[in-house]
Each structure stands twice: as C-alpha cells, then as structure tokens.
Design a protein around this motif. Structure first.
Motif, PDB file in Angstrom:
ATOM      1  N   TYR A  80       0.847  -1.200   0.000  1.00  0.00           N
ATOM      2  CA  TYR A  80       0.000   0.000   0.000  1.00  0.00           C
ATOM      3  C   TYR A  80       0.872   1.235   0.000  1.00  0.00           C
ATOM      4  O   TYR A  80       1.736   1.406   0.865  1.00  0.00           O
ATOM      5  CB  TYR A  80      -0.915   0.021   1.221  1.00  0.00           C
ATOM      6  N   ALA A  81       0.655   2.103  -0.949  1.00  0.00           N
ATOM      7  CA  ALA A  81       1.393   3.368  -1.031  1.00  0.00           C
ATOM      8  C   ALA A  81       0.642   4.305  -1.963  1.00  0.00           C
ATOM      9  O   ALA A  81      -0.014   3.860  -2.920  1.00  0.00           O
ATOM     10  CB  ALA A  81       2.811   3.145  -1.542  1.00  0.00           C
ATOM     11  N   GLY A  82       0.717   5.594  -1.659  1.00  0.00           N
ATOM     12  CA  GLY A  82       0.103   6.588  -2.530  1.00  0.00           C
ATOM     13  C   GLY A  82      -1.391   6.454  -2.665  1.00  0.00           C
ATOM     14  O   GLY A  82      -1.961   6.839  -3.700  1.00  0.00           O
ATOM     15  N   GLY A  83      -2.040   5.903  -1.650  1.00  0.00           N
ATOM     16  CA  GLY A  83      -3.490   5.810  -1.684  1.00  0.00           C
ATOM     17  C   GLY A  83      -4.033   4.652  -2.495  1.00  0.00           C
ATOM     18  O   GLY A  83      -5.218   4.660  -2.875  1.00  0.00           O
ATOM     19  N   LYS A  84      -3.204   3.620  -2.743  1.00  0.00           N
ATOM     20  CA  LYS A  84      -3.715   2.464  -3.485  1.00  0.00           C
ATOM     21  C   LYS A  84      -2.946   1.208  -3.103  1.00  0.00           C
ATOM     22  O   LYS A  84      -1.800   1.254  -2.642  1.00  0.00           O
ATOM     23  CB  LYS A  84      -3.615   2.703  -4.992  1.00  0.00           C
ATOM     24  N   TRP A  85      -3.642   0.073  -3.285  1.00  0.00           N
ATOM     25  CA  TRP A  85      -3.020  -1.228  -3.100  1.00  0.00           C
ATOM     26  C   TRP A  85      -2.553  -1.727  -4.458  1.00  0.00           C
ATOM     27  O   TRP A  85      -3.306  -1.669  -5.462  1.00  0.00           O
ATOM     28  CB  TRP A  85      -4.013  -2.224  -2.515  1.00  0.00           C
ATOM     29  N   THR A  86      -1.319  -2.231  -4.519  1.00  0.00           N
ATOM     30  CA  THR A  86      -0.753  -2.715  -5.765  1.00  0.00           C
ATOM     31  C   THR A  86      -0.214  -4.120  -5.560  1.00  0.00           C
ATOM     32  O   THR A  86       0.388  -4.422  -4.507  1.00  0.00           O
ATOM     33  CB  THR A  86       0.391  -1.796  -6.239  1.00  0.00           C
ATOM     34  N   VAL A  87      -0.452  -4.979  -6.551  1.00  0.00           N
ATOM     35  CA  VAL A  87       0.155  -6.307  -6.519  1.00  0.00           C
ATOM     36  C   VAL A  87       1.636  -6.141  -6.828  1.00  0.00           C
ATOM     37  O   VAL A  87       2.017  -5.557  -7.855  1.00  0.00           O
ATOM     38  CB  VAL A  87      -0.512  -7.246  -7.548  1.00  0.00           C
ATOM     39  N   LYS A  88       2.466  -6.606  -5.928  1.00  0.00           N
ATOM     40  CA  LYS A  88       3.911  -6.417  -6.069  1.00  0.00           C
ATOM     41  C   LYS A  88       4.403  -6.932  -7.420  1.00  0.00           C
ATOM     42  O   LYS A  88       4.028  -8.014  -7.880  1.00  0.00           O
ATOM     43  CB  LYS A  88       4.657  -7.149  -4.952  1.00  0.00           C
ATOM     44  N   GLY A  89       5.230  -6.131  -8.069  1.00  0.00           N
ATOM     45  CA  GLY A  89       5.819  -6.524  -9.331  1.00  0.00           C
ATOM     46  C   GLY A  89       4.910  -6.396 -10.528  1.00  0.00           C
ATOM     47  O   GLY A  89       5.271  -6.828 -11.627  1.00  0.00           O
ATOM     48  N   THR A  90       3.718  -5.826 -10.332  1.00  0.00           N
ATOM     49  CA  THR A  90       2.777  -5.651 -11.447  1.00  0.00           C
ATOM     50  C   THR A  90       2.266  -4.225 -11.457  1.00  0.00           C
ATOM     51  O   THR A  90       2.583  -3.424 -10.574  1.00  0.00           O
ATOM     52  CB  THR A  90       1.576  -6.614 -11.324  1.00  0.00           C
ATOM     53  N   ASP A  91       1.434  -3.923 -12.458  1.00  0.00           N
ATOM     54  CA  ASP A  91       0.773  -2.624 -12.498  1.00  0.00           C
ATOM     55  C   ASP A  91      -0.688  -2.733 -12.080  1.00  0.00           C
ATOM     56  O   ASP A  91      -1.466  -1.806 -12.277  1.00  0.00           O
ATOM     57  CB  ASP A  91       0.878  -2.006 -13.889  1.00  0.00           C
ATOM     58  N   LYS A  92      -1.067  -3.883 -11.524  1.00  0.00           N
ATOM     59  CA  LYS A  92      -2.446  -4.094 -11.069  1.00  0.00           C
ATOM     60  C   LYS A  92      -2.629  -3.388  -9.722  1.00  0.00           C
ATOM     61  O   LYS A  92      -1.901  -3.677  -8.764  1.00  0.00           O
ATOM     62  CB  LYS A  92      -2.758  -5.577 -10.919  1.00  0.00           C
ATOM     63  N   SER A  93      -3.585  -2.489  -9.635  1.00  0.00           N
ATOM     64  CA  SER A  93      -3.802  -1.755  -8.391  1.00  0.00           C
ATOM     65  C   SER A  93      -5.261  -1.357  -8.260  1.00  0.00           C
ATOM     66  O   SER A  93      -6.030  -1.384  -9.234  1.00  0.00           O
ATOM     67  CB  SER A  93      -2.899  -0.502  -8.331  1.00  0.00           C
ATOM     68  N   ILE A  94      -5.625  -0.968  -7.057  1.00  0.00           N
ATOM     69  CA  ILE A  94      -6.967  -0.458  -6.791  1.00  0.00           C
ATOM     70  C   ILE A  94      -6.850   0.639  -5.739  1.00  0.00           C
ATOM     71  O   ILE A  94      -6.091   0.513  -4.770  1.00  0.00           O
ATOM     72  CB  ILE A  94      -7.932  -1.588  -6.332  1.00  0.00           C
ATOM     73  N   GLY A  95      -7.591   1.718  -5.944  1.00  0.00           N
ATOM     74  CA  GLY A  95      -7.459   2.878  -5.091  1.00  0.00           C
ATOM     75  C   GLY A  95      -8.260   2.788  -3.806  1.00  0.00           C
ATOM     76  O   GLY A  95      -9.214   2.001  -3.690  1.00  0.00           O
ATOM     77  N   PHE A  96      -7.867   3.637  -2.855  1.00  0.00           N
ATOM     78  CA  PHE A  96      -8.533   3.678  -1.543  1.00  0.00           C
ATOM     79  C   PHE A  96     -10.016   3.981  -1.684  1.00  0.00           C
ATOM     80  O   PHE A  96     -10.860   3.354  -1.034  1.00  0.00           O
ATOM     81  CB  PHE A  96      -7.850   4.729  -0.671  1.00  0.00           C
ATOM     82  N   GLY A  97     -10.369   4.929  -2.540  1.00  0.00           N
ATOM     83  CA  GLY A  97     -11.773   5.283  -2.726  1.00  0.00           C
ATOM     84  C   GLY A  97     -12.602   4.130  -3.250  1.00  0.00           C
ATOM     85  O   GLY A  97     -13.756   3.943  -2.844  1.00  0.00           O
ATOM     86  N   ASP A  98     -12.030   3.343  -4.166  1.00  0.00           N
ATOM     87  CA  ASP A  98     -12.762   2.187  -4.695  1.00  0.00           C
ATOM     88  C   ASP A  98     -12.997   1.138  -3.611  1.00  0.00           C
ATOM     89  O   ASP A  98     -14.058   0.508  -3.554  1.00  0.00           O
ATOM     90  CB  ASP A  98     -11.979   1.563  -5.852  1.00  0.00           C
TER      91      ASP A  98
END
Length: 790
Positions: free
Chosen positions: A590-608
C-alpha cells in the motif's frame, strides 16, 4: 505527497481569523436565562444569615439558590481526581468542595448563592441585593505558615492544614549521609510563585435540561469534556452518563486551567432542571482571577551535594505546596508525580530524596498550569546547578556536561531508570547544549561580558537544560501514582463510502492545531488529500470517550490512537483489495493511496475499496461490510522531551530593570509533524515562562484579599518585553509510540524561567553569590539585591 514534517498552514484558523469561531458564550438557546454567582468578599468567615427576599423581588429574577438548597438536594461536592497518601500509607485528607457554601467560606471568591435572571445585567444587579451577615475569622495564605502549630485551620478534617505528607526516592538516611559526606553542598531556599492562567476566553458554562428527552446538555469551556461528564455524573449530581451530553466547542486557550471540573458546570446543569430553562454563566475577568485554578506556589528548600571533581553526589528537597482552600481535580498530582518524579533532571545524580507537604490555605485552588510540576522541578535543579557552578568556580556549561546522563535510544539500549520512579524513554542531552552554545556564540559572549563589566555594564547569560514527562497516559503507571482514572486515549476512524474520512478523537483542541496535525497524520498514512479528512472532537455524544488534552499528550497518545484505527482500516482494506485484485494479501503493498500487486501494475485505489466496503456486491466471503474502526491507546510509558534554553540579559545598574536581549531555545520533542505549529507552541510557552521570571505573580495580602485581581496589578508580558526567539531542534524519536513524537506544548514554559533567572544572577555576579532573589524579578527586587549583602 508527504504531509508529516511539513509546515502546513492551520486549517482551523480561517474561522478564527474571520470571526466565525463558536465559543460557549456565543451559544444562545431558546428561553435561556443567565446566572451570576454571589461570592465571598472574605477569605475566611462564618455565614450567619442570608437574606434573598429583596433580590428575588427584583424584576427579571427567575430563581435564587443558596448552599442550603444544594445541601438539601443531596448534591455532593466536586471530587479530586488524584489520591496521594501520607508517608505512613494513610489516605490524604479530602474535605468536600461544595457547589455553594452553606456555613463557612474558605477563600475570597467562594460561591455562596447563584442568582438566575432573564439577562446577565439583571442577575448581577439582583446579586447586589442579596444580604449576607458574616463573622470574619482569621486566615492563612502562606503554605509554609499554614502547617505551623496554631495557624488558622481551613478544614476541621485536615489537622495542621495538611492534605498529605509524601516522599519519594532513595531512603532519606542514605541521602542525608551522602549530603553530609559531600565535598561541597549548594543550598537554596526559594518560592516558585503562584501564577494566574489568563486564557483569552474566560470560562463559561450553559446547562440545559430537556424534559421531553429526560436529558441534560452542558456546553462548557473545557479541555476535557468527557472527564467533566464522568465526574459530574458519577460523583456530584448522580445522573446516569447516557443522559448527559457535554460539548466543548471552540475554546480560546486553557494552559491547564480548563482541564478541571468546576462547580459552575455542575451548578448550571442541576439548576436548569429546577427552573425548566437553560442557564448560562460566563466569568468576568476579575472573577477569573479569583476562581480559575491558579498554578505553582511552592515553598522549597533544596540541597545538592558535589564531590571534589564537581560530580553530583546527592539531592535533598523539601517542598511545601499550596493547594488553596479546596482540592482541585489534578492538584495532588502536581507537586508529587509531576514534580517529584522529574527531579533526576538530565543528571546522573545517584541519590535523591524529596519530601512534599501539601497544605490547605485560605486562597483559591491551585492545580495544573502549563508545564504543571515540571517547571517547578526544572527551576529547582537549574538554579542549583548554576549556583553551584558559581560557588565552585566551574563554568555552568562545563558542570552540566560533566553530569549529563549518557546518550541512550531506548531500543538498542534500555531506557534510563531514575532514582525517582520514572524510566526515561530515549535521550541524547549533550547535542542540545552544544547547539545552544554554538548559536549564542558562548566564548565570544564571555569576552564581551568581561569588557562590559569594566565599564559598569551588567550583562548576564543563563542556562537551563531540562527534561519533562509528556504523553500523560500510562494507566498502570499513573494508577500506581494515585490517578483515579485511566489516561489512555480513544479514536474512531470512519471511512465514508466516497472515500472521505471522519476522525473522532477524544483529544480536545484549544489552540494546538489538532484539525491540521491530526489530518496530516491521517493523510500521510492513507495517502489521501488533507481536504478529504474531517477531525471531530469536543462532543461526548459524537466521540465515544476521551481523556482530553493536557500534558502534551495529544499526538503521543491521541495521535497514536488514530494510527491504531488507521492500521485497522488498512488491514481490512487489504482483504477487500486482495479479493478485488484476485491476489493474496501478502502480495500487496500500500502506497500513494492504493493497493498494488507487487511486481505488477495491477492496483486499486482507496476510494474504490471504500465504496466496495459499503456496496459489497463483489466482496470477500464472511467479511462484514463497512470501514469504520475505533481504538484505545494506552502507552507503556510517558514521553520525555528535553532541551537547552539560553537567555542573555542586561540589568540596568541604576534601576535594576532587566532587559532580555536574546533567547535561544534548542528543544528535542522527538519527531515533528508540523514544524510551524511546534515553533508556535514553543514561542507561546517561552512567553509564559519568561513572564513568570520577570513579570507575573499572584499576590494575596495577610487578610486573604487578592491584590493582583486585574491586569492593572497582574503584569502580563507584552510584545516589547520579548526579543525575537531563536529556535532550533534536535530529533531523538520516542521508541514506544508509532509516530515517534514526544510533545511540544509545554517545553517553552518549562525551560525558559530558570534560564532567565540564571542570566540575571550571572549579570549580578560582581555583587557576590545572590541566593534570595524572588520571582518575578522586578526592578525593585533586583535593585535591592544589588544593594544588600547576603
């Protein structure tokens, strides 16, 4: 964006600077009446009779209640929130503090009757018609005189006017022996004078009973609304807590004086039900001088022993602390656990013993005032160190270096165990003094001072290297020291479906900037904008519970409770994010207001994630909806800020007037959330500490009359009394709270007073070692010291 460590402008200041703040006296309720309290003009007197007939007949008067009415209603007095025992283990003497006195007044300003009328002016006019016949009795105002045989008694239940006689430290016999064996002993007798808090906003309280709901509401100028509700409900009025709402709206300063549960709060709450209408009471400024809890007022003898090399061998302290006529909420804690437990200071003193006698006198109650006990301890130690340096012919900076506790971080090394109960968390004391000496240009100043003295110019430099206990909280510790409540803090973090965040904190802001700094912490942790965060405080119906703001505890304790709740939000958010991203929780970052799968560009934001939590159509099985968590934080230890303050003064050789030329403050308050706000807190504390040294002091005459009952007689510092402060910091993080903060609200007030006094003493060094110069250092007192031999 990183918010922590940034000088973000205070978000709350817009409403204050545009006149849109809402204070208790601003509140107007339908059908509201106004109260004026008839107060005793005598320090000690029997009430022989009260005639209220003429006052009741005055047009516009709604009701009048006296002490007999309060007693008949079975209402208890205001209780103490702290218990201190005598040396032999017996309990302190705790005489009642009635809402209104029915028989014998015990200080000027003691409440006798309350007049309630349609408006404030009518209530005051009618109060002048209340006729009271008194039998005036002898009084005592000096605590050292109060405990002597034959002194006038304040309470029959407290023989010799003693509330308690308490001791702490090494066995007295060991300390006596160490003092006796010392190569040199420095001894000082001094008075840490009584102070008036003088918040910009006078105290105010509005009581309202709604019979349709069988519920009371109290609006009050409080630093501690939940504690006020607890004490008033459980101990004074006997009302169930769920039937009482206490609201502390915007509060214009407190400095400790608005922590306590005052009689006026319970009085208007009770009386509102009796008359079926809201009642407002607002203090006048002269009334505030009489009834707002005062601070300090210690009479002390202290001795510090040294070996032939200048190492401290022992410290022996005997203090008589003035409680006033009644025990205010935290009063017993101030001279004991907030004063006695800080007498190790920054020094490796191997033997310490302190004896504290708390005395009742015919004066207003004394309780916590900014710093509360720590300024008294610091003044004692730093005056001893500077005086000893003069007597021993050692430079005062060198003597401090020689005796400093070695550096420790509290992580790789254990905390430092003192001789007076506490264990310091982390400390590195030499750098603050070194930085202060560098900023002041110490060697150059000494040369300039020597040249000035040749021409009859009296320049002086004074040091104060201090430590304080902040983050007032650890329930186990304060319980062992006499607290009758836990001093944890609570916080609720409620994430809305849109991703906006509401934070409900039990800490209360009355000038500290919580709406800014707490938002900075939340924004930094969640990676969202500060504008998306709302900080809610001061309402017992909105915030589940809290222990208020004092003792520089807001960030260390209240902020840590917020962090705990944020961690719970992120923990649950990670579960939802893992489900949405079809990944394992341990593979997310978790960083910058979103969760990201390590080593990928898959992420989802805090608001979602927030929206998903409240619209759980695609949601982890077995996980309840919502994103709303509460936490209580009870730390394992206090925090221990420290620092070095240096003052340079010039004393007018003809008049004794002291001019403060420079003031350097190097403080270590741990990690800093908002440097601008910390600087502001330091500046305010310095003004108050310097005010005590040079200008301020509450004075009672022999008949118990308050001589300094207005700004015509009580000298507050003004802008031209103070130089531009020179501020710097070192950073030694607290090892046991998640923010690494230590607290900054009281530091300026703790270190500054002895620095200024030591500077004056240094300026007067050509006149010999002067020990008996009392604060405030007025021109008259300084002039006399120059012309009288010790």
């Amino acid at each position: 964006m990183t918010y922590i460590g940034q000088s973000v402008k205070r978000v709350e200041d817009k409403r204050f600077t545009t006149g849109k703040g809402k204070y208790t006296d601003d509140i107007k309720l339908v059908g509201m009446t106004h109260a004026f309290i008839v107060r005793s003009p005598y320090a000690h007197a029997k009430i022989l009779s009260i005639d209220i007939d003429a006052a009741l007949a005055h047009p516009g008067v709604v009701a009048i209640f006296t002490g007999k009415d309060i007693a008949a209603a079975g209402i208890n007095g205001v209780p103490a929130g702290w218990q201190v025992n005598f040396k032999d283990g017996t309990t302190m003497k705790e005489p009642p503090h009635p809402l209104l006195v029915a028989d014998r007044v015990k200080h000027v300003g003691d409440g006798i009757a309350v007049v309630i009328a349609e408006d404030a002016a009518t209530a005051q006019d009618a109060a002048e018609l209340v006729e009271i016949e008194y039998e005036v009795l002898p009084c005592v105002t000096n605590p050292a005189e109060a405990i002597k045989p034959g002194a006038p008694q304040v309470h029959d239940s407290a023989p010799n006017n003693m509330c308690f006689d308490w001791e702490l430290g090494n066995p007295k016999a060991e300390v006596d022996a160490a003092i006796a064996a010392s190569h040199h002993v420095t001894r000082l007798d001094f008075i840490n004078q009584r102070m008036a808090p003088n918040a910009i906003e006078p105290r105010s309280a509005i009581g309202y009973y709604d019979d349709s709901k069988d519920k009371y509401t109290l609006y009050t100028t409080s630093q501690n609304p939940h504690l006020t509700r607890l004490l008033m409900c459980a101990f004074v009025l006997g009302i169930p807590e769920h039937k009482v709402q206490v609201v502390a709206p915007d509060v214009g300063g407190g400095f400790g004086s608005k922590i306590f549960h005052y009689i006026e709060e319970a009085l208007v709450t009770w009386a509102s039900k009796q008359i079926g209408r809201p009642i407002k009471w607002t203090s006048g400024r002269n009334e505030a001088f009489l009834t707002d809890a005062h601070g300090r007022d210690h009479v002390t003898t202290a001795e510090m022993g040294f070996d032939k090399d200048g190492n401290i061998t022992a410290l022996r302290v005997n203090t008589v602390a003035n409680l006033g006529a009644y025990i205010s909420t935290f009063a017993p804690a101030v001279p004991t656990y907030l004063h006695g437990t800080l007498l190790q200071g920054l020094y490796t003193t191997p033997k310490i013993h302190i004896d504290v006698v708390a005395a009742f006198t015919h004066t207003n109650a004394v309780d916590a005032y900014r710093g509360a006990g720590r300024p008294e301890a610091t003044f004692l130690l730093e005056r001893l160190i500077d005086t000893a340096a003069l007597e021993l012919g050692i430079d005062p900076a060198e003597l401090r270096y020689k005796n400093f506790i070695p550096a420790f971080d509290g992580v790789t090394q254990p905390g430092y165990q003192t001789q007076v109960a506490l264990q310091y968390d982390s400390g590195n004391y030499e750098p603050v003094l070194a930085r202060g000496l560098e900023m002041v240009g110490y060697e150059q100043f000494r040369q300039e001072q020597a040249e000035a003295r040749k021409n009859g110019k009296l320049l002086g430099i004074g040091f104060s290297t201090y430590i304080e206990a902040c983050g007032i909280a650890p329930s186990a510790v304060v319980g062992a020291l006499g607290a009758r409540a836990g001093l944890y803090e609570s916080a609720q973090v409620r994430v809305q479906p849109t991703g906006k965040v509401s934070v409900f904190t039990g800490s209360h802001s009355h000038g500290q900037g919580h709406e800014t700094t707490f938002a900075q912490v939340v924004a930094d942790r969640l990676g969202i904008a500060m504008e998306d965060i709302d900080i809610v405080h001061g309402d017992s119906d909105s915030v589940a519970f809290g222990m208020g703001t004092y003792g520089s505890r807001s960030l260390a304790v209240g902020g840590s409770a917020i962090v705990k709740s944020i961690d719970k939000v992120l923990e649950k958010g990670a579960k939802i994010a893992a489900h949405k991203l079809e990944a394992a929780e341990e593979d997310l970052e978790y960083a910058g207001g979103k969760w990201t799968v390590k080593g990928t560009d898959k992420s989802i934001g805090f608001g979602d994630i927030a929206l998903t939590a409240y619209v759980p159509h695609d949601y982890p099985a077995g996980l309840e909806p919502g994103l709303d968590f509460s936490s209580f934080y009870d730390p394992t230890n206090f925090t221990y800020p420290f620092g070095c303050h240096i003052a340079i003064v010039e004393v007018d050789a003809e008049t004794g007037k002291v001019s403060l030329k420079r003031f350097i403050a190097v403080d270590d308050v741990g990690n800093v959330i908002n440097p601008m706000i910390v600087d502001g807190q330091i500046h305010g504390g310095l003004a108050q500490g310097i005010g005590q040294a040079l200008l301020e002091g509450v004075v009672y005459d022999d008949e118990g009359q308050l001589v300094t009952g207005s700004y015509m007689d009580y000298a507050m510092p003004r802008a031209d009394d103070l130089p531009s402060f020179e501020i710097d910091r070192t950073v030694t993080p607290c090892p046991h709270n998640p923010l690494g903060v230590k607290g900054a609200g009281e530091a300026g007030c703790i270190g500054s007073t002895p620095a200024v006094v030591n500077a004056v003493m240094d300026a007067l060094a050509p006149f010999g070692v002067i020990k008996n110069l009392e604060m405030p250092l007025t021109p008259q007192r300084v002039w006399r010291a120059m012309h009288q031999k010790n």
